[in-house]
Design an enzyme around this catalytic site. Sequence first.
Site, PDB file in Angstrom:
ATOM      1  N   SER A 138      85.300  74.908  77.409  1.00 39.90           N
ATOM      2  CA  SER A 138      85.279  73.809  76.442  1.00 39.90           C
ATOM      3  C   SER A 138      83.890  73.761  75.844  1.00 39.90           C
ATOM      4  O   SER A 138      82.911  74.188  76.470  1.00 39.90           O
ATOM      5  CB  SER A 138      85.580  72.477  77.149  1.00 39.90           C
ATOM      6  OG  SER A 138      85.303  71.376  76.302  1.00 39.90           O
ATOM      7  N   TYR A 151      83.698  65.273  82.903  1.00 36.09           N
ATOM      8  CA  TYR A 151      84.322  66.439  82.283  1.00 36.09           C
ATOM      9  C   TYR A 151      83.260  67.449  81.864  1.00 36.09           C
ATOM     10  O   TYR A 151      83.424  68.658  82.048  1.00 36.09           O
ATOM     11  CB  TYR A 151      85.157  65.993  81.086  1.00 36.09           C
ATOM     12  CG  TYR A 151      85.941  67.097  80.437  1.00 36.09           C
ATOM     13  CD1 TYR A 151      86.917  67.796  81.146  1.00 36.09           C
ATOM     14  CD2 TYR A 151      85.729  67.444  79.100  1.00 36.09           C
ATOM     15  CE1 TYR A 151      87.655  68.817  80.540  1.00 36.09           C
ATOM     16  CE2 TYR A 151      86.459  68.455  78.488  1.00 36.09           C
ATOM     17  CZ  TYR A 151      87.420  69.132  79.217  1.00 36.09           C
ATOM     18  OH  TYR A 151      88.154  70.143  78.614  1.00 36.09           O
TER      19      TYR A 151
END
Length: 253
Positions: A138, A151
């Site tokens: 990501s 995250y």
Amino acid sequence: MHHMQRTAVVTGASSGIGAASATRLAGEGYHVVLTARRRDRLDDVASRIADAGGSAQVSELDVTDRTQVDGLVAELPRCDVLVANAGGALGGEQIADASAGDWLTMYQSNVLGTFHTVQAMLPKLIDSGDGTIVIMGSTAGFTAYEGGGGYVAAKHGTHAIAATLRLELCGQPVRVIEIAPGMVKTDEFALTRFRGDAEKAASVYAGVPEPLTADDIADAVTWAVTRPAHFNVDLMVLRPRAQAAQHKVCRQT
């Protein structure tokens, strides 16, 4: 037949990027092993692949359970491609208010889940003579943002796995590819993150013209996987045109 056909194992294949990647890889002639925790969703994806003339099997799997991962590997005659896609985000609180439990869940799925599947599949990937590992990272693996601490930390860990593996496997017949998407609108990612709050999930994409889709990411995954064996895509960062950076998004009102 499947022991002769090139095989791609996809984790988190019940929806979103995983399902789309599995479908595209099946379209390229791979026998696809669909894995996730939700068997009914896996069956739906497998049916769609079969209806399109592809080859797929399903395996209910929790990537954080090493016993389950080892059991899957023992059943497979071969593994040529591993798409380590299982993971996800949970919560949008700032660090001052975040839940340690949420952070642990994200670490277990994004980091340890990737570790377990890669480590267990590695002997078969090497034995294939032309193995490929795709790690779903990501843009959060490089850039922090408010409310994303857990995250961000987990995806930094995922990025570290990809970078370390590439060094350690130098000289082995295995490529290590990291795909790092930015804003991707899928059916479940934001909804899961915000614990089913559809309004909050929708606000992530509010006013954004054409965020990326799961199929966009699957297109990139499949392109990278189907390059010649000597051609490695170390890292591919994918964002919609409307997202110039993690914090810079064009929103139309």
